[in-house]
Write a protein that holds these residues in place. Structure first.
Motif, mmCIF file in Angstrom:
data_model
loop_
_atom_site.group_PDB
_atom_site.id
_atom_site.type_symbol
_atom_site.label_atom_id
_atom_site.label_comp_id
_atom_site.label_asym_id
_atom_site.label_seq_id
_atom_site.Cartn_x
_atom_site.Cartn_y
_atom_site.Cartn_z
ATOM 1 N N CYS A 1 11.127 32.481 1.310
ATOM 2 C CA CYS A 1 11.350 31.404 0.352
ATOM 3 C C CYS A 1 10.339 31.445 -0.791
ATOM 4 N N GLN A 2 10.853 31.320 -1.997
ATOM 5 C CA GLN A 2 10.031 31.281 -3.200
ATOM 6 C C GLN A 2 10.148 29.917 -3.871
ATOM 7 N N PRO A 3 9.029 29.305 -4.280
ATOM 8 C CA PRO A 3 9.105 28.036 -5.017
ATOM 9 C C PRO A 3 9.939 28.195 -6.284
ATOM 10 N N ILE A 4 10.728 27.177 -6.584
ATOM 11 C CA ILE A 4 11.517 27.185 -7.816
ATOM 12 C C ILE A 4 10.649 26.632 -8.947
ATOM 13 N N ILE A 5 10.367 27.478 -9.909
ATOM 14 C CA ILE A 5 9.537 27.101 -11.061
ATOM 15 C C ILE A 5 10.386 27.237 -12.319
ATOM 16 N N SER A 6 10.411 26.182 -13.142
ATOM 17 C CA SER A 6 11.212 26.218 -14.364
ATOM 18 C C SER A 6 10.545 27.099 -15.414
ATOM 19 N N THR A 7 11.274 27.369 -16.488
ATOM 20 C CA THR A 7 10.724 28.179 -17.576
ATOM 21 C C THR A 7 9.531 27.508 -18.236
ATOM 22 N N SER A 8 9.435 26.174 -18.112
ATOM 23 C CA SER A 8 8.300 25.452 -18.686
ATOM 24 C C SER A 8 7.076 25.501 -17.773
ATOM 25 N N GLY A 9 7.271 26.072 -16.578
ATOM 26 C CA GLY A 9 6.173 26.156 -15.629
ATOM 27 C C GLY A 9 6.090 24.994 -14.655
ATOM 28 N N ASP A 10 6.997 24.009 -14.793
ATOM 29 C CA ASP A 10 7.009 22.862 -13.888
ATOM 30 C C ASP A 10 7.727 23.210 -12.589
ATOM 31 N N TYR B 1 0.865 -1.175 0.000
ATOM 32 C CA TYR B 1 0.000 0.000 0.000
ATOM 33 C C TYR B 1 0.902 1.225 0.000
ATOM 34 N N ALA B 2 0.512 2.256 -0.740
ATOM 35 C CA ALA B 2 1.376 3.436 -0.832
ATOM 36 C C ALA B 2 0.607 4.626 -1.371
ATOM 37 N N PHE B 3 1.176 5.798 -1.162
ATOM 38 C CA PHE B 3 0.718 6.995 -1.864
ATOM 39 C C PHE B 3 1.937 7.712 -2.427
ATOM 40 N N TYR B 4 1.676 8.617 -3.352
ATOM 41 C CA TYR B 4 2.740 9.324 -4.077
ATOM 42 C C TYR B 4 2.882 10.724 -3.498
ATOM 43 N N SER B 5 4.124 11.193 -3.399
ATOM 44 C CA SER B 5 4.367 12.494 -2.768
ATOM 45 C C SER B 5 5.323 13.342 -3.593
ATOM 46 N N PHE B 6 5.323 14.627 -3.285
ATOM 47 C CA PHE B 6 6.224 15.573 -3.947
ATOM 48 C C PHE B 6 6.794 16.521 -2.903
ATOM 49 N N THR B 7 8.099 16.753 -2.954
ATOM 50 C CA THR B 7 8.760 17.718 -2.079
ATOM 51 C C THR B 7 9.294 18.857 -2.935
ATOM 52 N N PRO B 8 8.648 20.027 -2.899
ATOM 53 C CA PRO B 8 9.098 21.149 -3.735
ATOM 54 C C PRO B 8 10.400 21.742 -3.221
ATOM 55 N N GLN B 9 11.146 22.332 -4.131
ATOM 56 C CA GLN B 9 12.363 23.057 -3.769
ATOM 57 C C GLN B 9 12.094 24.556 -3.789
ATOM 58 N N TYR B 10 12.786 25.253 -2.897
ATOM 59 C CA TYR B 10 12.619 26.692 -2.756
ATOM 60 C C TYR B 10 13.952 27.415 -2.850
ATOM 61 N N ASN B 11 13.926 28.627 -3.380
ATOM 62 C CA ASN B 11 15.018 29.577 -3.210
ATOM 63 C C ASN B 11 14.726 30.392 -1.963
ATOM 64 N N CYS B 12 15.686 30.434 -1.027
ATOM 65 C CA CYS B 12 15.450 31.107 0.252
ATOM 66 C C CYS B 12 16.509 32.165 0.518
ATOM 67 N N TRP B 13 16.055 33.300 1.024
ATOM 68 C CA TRP B 13 16.912 34.385 1.458
ATOM 69 C C TRP B 13 16.741 34.568 2.965
#
Length: 351
Positions: free
Chosen positions: A329-338, A294-306
């Protein structure tokens, strides 16, 4: 060396309430025939067991868990899959003698060390509330952290699949003071891991081919202000202002007048950024689950932090209120929007 490891070395003779049970390493999916020898930083781990002797609440002494560094396993099966182009090994963990009022967790340490936006010391890869045999895929040399919690209130922090971003706490009575940066520690942000977010529901997988997970609901994460000290003062104009320790996620609400939002705005002015909200949607990466689990899927976002010290006006005695070591801290978003970050499967108890 991470803060977690440093804290683990501080007390040589700690006394803790210990939940019974530990995770025993095996090479077979039944956790019966192939017990694996385990080394942590070149030292044999007794009984091949990662102990759950520090709890989520043990922050002051052990940062919420028992830290096992640079783990290696004898005769663990290598898979055809890779993580970040490195070969991985399959390790099954046998959990027994559990207290059914508790949950037992194995977390993977972040390669970036301390995670300023995470209330847990690492990313969950196993969370169990009953005896069983639990899957993990690990690189040689991975660092793992074990922990436990007991009771609904204490265990709320590990229920990451139910996590949602909330509005910033605003305990200011009256108009929030206008804040400004007075001491910036670096113009270049550091990359930090945000909180692990469950992006699918838990599901079983009975037989090959392995079950797949796809993101059915969009999950959001946003700009955040992280702070580890609380402040309360009466301003020159007579109202009480409170800045609570924790992490405030600044949702897209321009009418919000709280101190955290004011601090966030001062950082945005300083760094030339704007409020960012990222989303993980059905177009995001998917993954397969191992049969019999049994499992679930997760995501850990990366941030730029000052990091900076922030001035938020003066108190009633005319003293400037300087809030030390605030992280923005701001989420890191690529140029493709991902969104940048790490996807993980989290294996849990059935039902």
């Amino acid at each position: 060396m991470s803060l977690i490891h440093l804290l683990s070395l501080v007390l040589l003779y700690p006394t803790y309430a210990t939940a019974s049970g530990g995770f025993v390493a095996y090479g077979d999916f039944n956790c019966q025939e192939q017990k694996l020898d385990v080394w942590s930083d070149g030292v044999t781990v007794p009984d091949s067991t990662l102990r759950t002797d520090y709890s989520i609440k043990d922050w002051n002494s052990h940062a919420g868990g028992h830290y096992y560094e640079n783990l290696t396993f004898s005769e663990a099966v290598k898979t055809n899959h890779t993580l970040d182009e490195a070969p991985i090994q399959v390790v099954w963990w046998k959990l027994e003698e559990v207290d059914r009022t508790c949950q037992y967790v194995i977390m993977k340490d972040s390669p970036r060390g301390w995670q300023v936006l995470n209330k847990l010391p690492g990313d969950e890869i196993v969370r169990a509330s009953r005896e069983g045999c639990y899957y993990s895929a690990l690189r040689p040399g991975d660092n793992l952290i074990t922990s436990f919690c007991c009771g609904q209130d204490d265990c709320a922090i590990v229920e990451i699949e139910k996590q949602h971003v909330t509005n910033p706490k605003d305990t200011t009575t009256g108009e929030a003071p206008k804040c400004s940066i007075v001491n910036s520690y670096s113009s270049t942000p550091t990359v930090e891991d945000g909180p692990q977010i469950g992006i699918t529901r838990s599901q079983g997988c009975e037989a090959p081919p392995a079950c797949s997970h796809s993101v059915s609901e969009s999950q959001s994460f946003s700009t955040a202000v992280s702070h580890f000290q609380s402040y309360t003062w009466t301003s020159e104009t007579g109202f009480e202002a409170t800045f609570e320790s924790g992490v405030d996620f600044l949702v897209d609400d321009r009418s919000h007048a709280g101190i955290s939002y004011s601090i966030g705005q001062s950082f945005m002015d300083e760094t030339g950024t704007t409020l960012t909200v990222g989303n993980i949607t059905s177009s995001s990466e998917g993954s397969r689950q191992v049969p019999g689990t049994y499992a679930f899927y997760s995501f850990t976002p990366q941030y730029n932090c000052w990091k900076a010290d922030v001035s938020c006006g003066k108190d009633k005695d005319g003293n400037e209120m300087i809030l030390k070591d605030v992280n923005f801290c701001q989420p890191i978003i690529s140029t493709s929007g991902d969104a940048a970050g790490t996807f993980r499967m989290v294996y849990v108890s059935d039902g």
